[in-house]
Write an enzyme that holds these catalytic residues in place. Structure first.
Site, PDB file in Angstrom:
ATOM      1  N   ARG A 125      24.432  36.599  39.792  1.00 31.93           N
ATOM      2  CA  ARG A 125      23.553  37.498  39.031  1.00 31.93           C
ATOM      3  C   ARG A 125      22.902  36.698  37.910  1.00 31.93           C
ATOM      4  O   ARG A 125      23.254  35.547  37.673  1.00 31.93           O
ATOM      5  CB  ARG A 125      24.346  38.696  38.466  1.00 31.93           C
ATOM      6  CG  ARG A 125      25.638  38.225  37.841  1.00 31.93           C
ATOM      7  CD  ARG A 125      26.054  38.836  36.556  1.00 31.93           C
ATOM      8  NE  ARG A 125      25.073  38.839  35.539  1.00 31.93           N
ATOM      9  CZ  ARG A 125      24.907  37.857  34.630  1.00 31.93           C
ATOM     10  NH1 ARG A 125      25.638  36.761  34.643  1.00 31.93           N
ATOM     11  NH2 ARG A 125      23.986  37.967  33.696  1.00 31.93           N
ATOM     12  N   GLY A 126      21.967  37.357  37.204  1.00 33.19           N
ATOM     13  CA  GLY A 126      21.196  36.638  36.187  1.00 33.19           C
ATOM     14  C   GLY A 126      19.972  36.053  36.872  1.00 33.19           C
ATOM     15  O   GLY A 126      20.081  35.416  37.936  1.00 33.19           O
ATOM     16  N   ASP A 155      14.578  39.487  32.930  1.00 32.78           N
ATOM     17  CA  ASP A 155      14.548  39.503  34.397  1.00 32.78           C
ATOM     18  C   ASP A 155      13.133  39.413  34.940  1.00 32.78           C
ATOM     19  O   ASP A 155      12.909  38.918  36.040  1.00 32.78           O
ATOM     20  CB  ASP A 155      15.242  40.755  34.915  1.00 32.78           C
ATOM     21  CG  ASP A 155      16.738  40.584  34.794  1.00 32.78           C
ATOM     22  OD1 ASP A 155      17.287  40.851  33.708  1.00 32.78           O
ATOM     23  OD2 ASP A 155      17.358  40.114  35.772  1.00 32.78           O
ATOM     24  N   ASN A 206      14.721  43.637  30.983  1.00 32.06           N
ATOM     25  CA  ASN A 206      16.027  42.977  30.870  1.00 32.06           C
ATOM     26  C   ASN A 206      17.093  44.062  31.004  1.00 32.06           C
ATOM     27  O   ASN A 206      16.782  45.244  31.142  1.00 32.06           O
ATOM     28  CB  ASN A 206      16.129  42.231  29.521  1.00 32.06           C
ATOM     29  CG  ASN A 206      17.344  41.314  29.473  1.00 32.06           C
ATOM     30  OD1 ASN A 206      17.567  40.525  30.394  1.00 32.06           O
ATOM     31  ND2 ASN A 206      18.144  41.407  28.429  1.00 32.06           N
TER      32      ASN A 206
HETATM   33  O1  MRU Z   1      22.330  42.796  36.367  1.00 35.81           O
HETATM   34  P1  MRU Z   1      22.372  41.380  35.885  1.00 35.81           P
HETATM   35  O2  MRU Z   1      23.700  40.977  35.350  1.00 35.81           O
HETATM   36  O3  MRU Z   1      21.830  40.425  36.927  1.00 35.81           O
HETATM   37  O4  MRU Z   1      21.346  41.345  34.648  1.00 35.81           O
HETATM   38  C1  MRU Z   1      21.149  40.112  34.007  1.00 35.81           C
HETATM   39  C2  MRU Z   1      20.272  40.201  32.811  1.00 35.81           C
HETATM   40  O5  MRU Z   1      19.756  41.239  32.469  1.00 35.81           O
HETATM   41  C3  MRU Z   1      19.984  38.908  32.095  1.00 35.81           C
HETATM   42  O6  MRU Z   1      19.763  39.132  30.745  1.00 35.81           O
HETATM   43  C4  MRU Z   1      18.736  38.243  32.695  1.00 35.81           C
HETATM   44  O7  MRU Z   1      18.841  38.134  34.088  1.00 35.81           O
HETATM   45  C5  MRU Z   1      18.490  36.896  32.114  1.00 35.81           C
HETATM   46  S1  MRU Z   1      19.728  35.714  32.590  1.00 35.81           S
HETATM   47  C6  MRU Z   1      19.287  34.227  31.916  1.00 35.81           C
END
Ligand code: MRU
Length: 319
Positions: free
Chosen positions: A44-45, A222, A232
């Site tokens: 994720r991320g 995101d 985000n």
């Molecule tokens: O649902 P996730 O854990 O994938 O969400 C991640 C985020 O919202 C992060 O802040 C974003 O992807 C940036 S990661 C450098």
């Protein structure tokens, strides 16, 4: 901590983000396994999703080409809709052709590492300009650290550089409901870095800002629309509102690959809706009464006018 994502012996290796704070790695050998891992947040991320997507195309390209390869790539790109890095990287790997997909994926991996280092430096320098000349208290949300990228991190890359400069007093990290990326993942990284930190529930975030207990907010993204609207993790928008009201900087730290020129503004960003069970249960145990329903948007959109600056590896953008 090993690299969040890498390519070893013809397979993708991942730090299993659902197991943290326990360190477990998984090996992904097929497109189907990868799609499951993306949907289930094993990886994720936004930047890590991009690298995963491109490596997934390389996996598929070993046995498929033409329309079959394009269909496999589409299954990967569609596994999560909001983080634009996923589709961006899948398309890049696909465009490189079956013989070039792996090299392209590895180039995306290496570029992400370099981008994170540049973002960290640029963000720390900008905060030095914007804030009082004393060690800073930084508020962050979700996890935009090494575990959301290949290594180093975006928002936590900024934190790392502030820490190295002796300019960091404290990080306040939201636990990040419902899946606790803050308290399970960001807390692991901050502890490993030896950064003083305190976790807060998401509901406390705006009040912490309003009470003057932090000097700046730094988050990842995101997807960033062409006008600077930022998608985000859900809970980012209230933090931006609180920061604007308190008159403190709200910084978004993200690579250029998160900026999507094809998305004019935040209204066009698809917000992932996840299963209501994630809200109705905690730690695998149902907390809400039978029959209770839930609404579980995974992201929100912060309008550009609440963003002090977007810091990428190339520029400081004040939308
Ligand atoms: O649902 P996730 O854990 O994938 O969400 C991640 C985020 O919202 C992060 O802040 C974003 O992807 C940036 S990661 C450098």
């Amino acid at each position: 901590m090993p690299r969040t994502i890498d390519w070893r012996d013809g397979a993708i290796t991942l730090v299993d983000q659902t197991a943290l704070p326990e360190l477990r790695t998984v090996t992904i050998g097929t497109v189907e396994e990868l799609v499951e891992a993306i949907r289930g947040l094993v990886v994720r991320g936004a930047p890590a999703l991009g690298v995963a997507g491109a490596l997934g195309v390389a996996l598929a390209a070993r046995t498929l080409d033409g329309a079959a390869l394009a269909a496999a790539a589409e299954r990967i790109a569609a596994a999560r809709p909001t983080a634009v890095n996923l589709r961006w990287a899948v398309e890049r790997a696909l465009a490189a052709g079956p013989d070039g997909a792996l090299a392209e994926a590895l180039a995306i991996r290496d570029a992400d590492i370099a981008s994170c280092h540049a973002i960290g430096r640029r963000g720390a320098d900008l905060l030095a300009e914007l804030c009082e000349p004393r060690p800073l208290r930084i508020h962050t949300h979700c996890n935009a650290g090494a575990l959301a990228c290949v290594e180093w991190g975006t928002a936590l890359g900024v934190v790392r550089d502030l820490h190295a400069d002796g300019r960091l007093e404290l990080v306040v990290a939201d636990e990040t409901r419902p899946l606790l990326q803050g308290s399970r993942i960001t807390a692991v990284e901050l502890a490993e870095l030896g950064v003083p930190h305190r976790m807060v529930v998401d509901g406390a975030a705006a009040s912490i800002v309003a009470r003057g207990l932090v000097d700046a907010v730094v988050v990842g993204a995101d997807r960033i629309a062409a006008n600077g609207d930022v998608a985000n993790k859900i809970g980012t928008y209230p933090l931006a509102l609180a920061a604007a009201r308190a008159g403190i900087p709200f910084l978004v730290a993200a690579p250029e690959s998160t900026v999507d020129p094809a998305t004019a503004d935040g209204t066009q960003i698809e917000i992932e809706e996840r299963a209501g069970d994630e809200v109705l249960a905690l730690g695998g145990r149902r907390t809400a009464p039978a029959g209770a329903d839930a609404w579980n948007p995974a992201f929100d959109v912060t309008p550009a006018d609440l963003v002090t600056a977007i810091v990428t590896e190339e520029r400081t953008w004040r939308p």
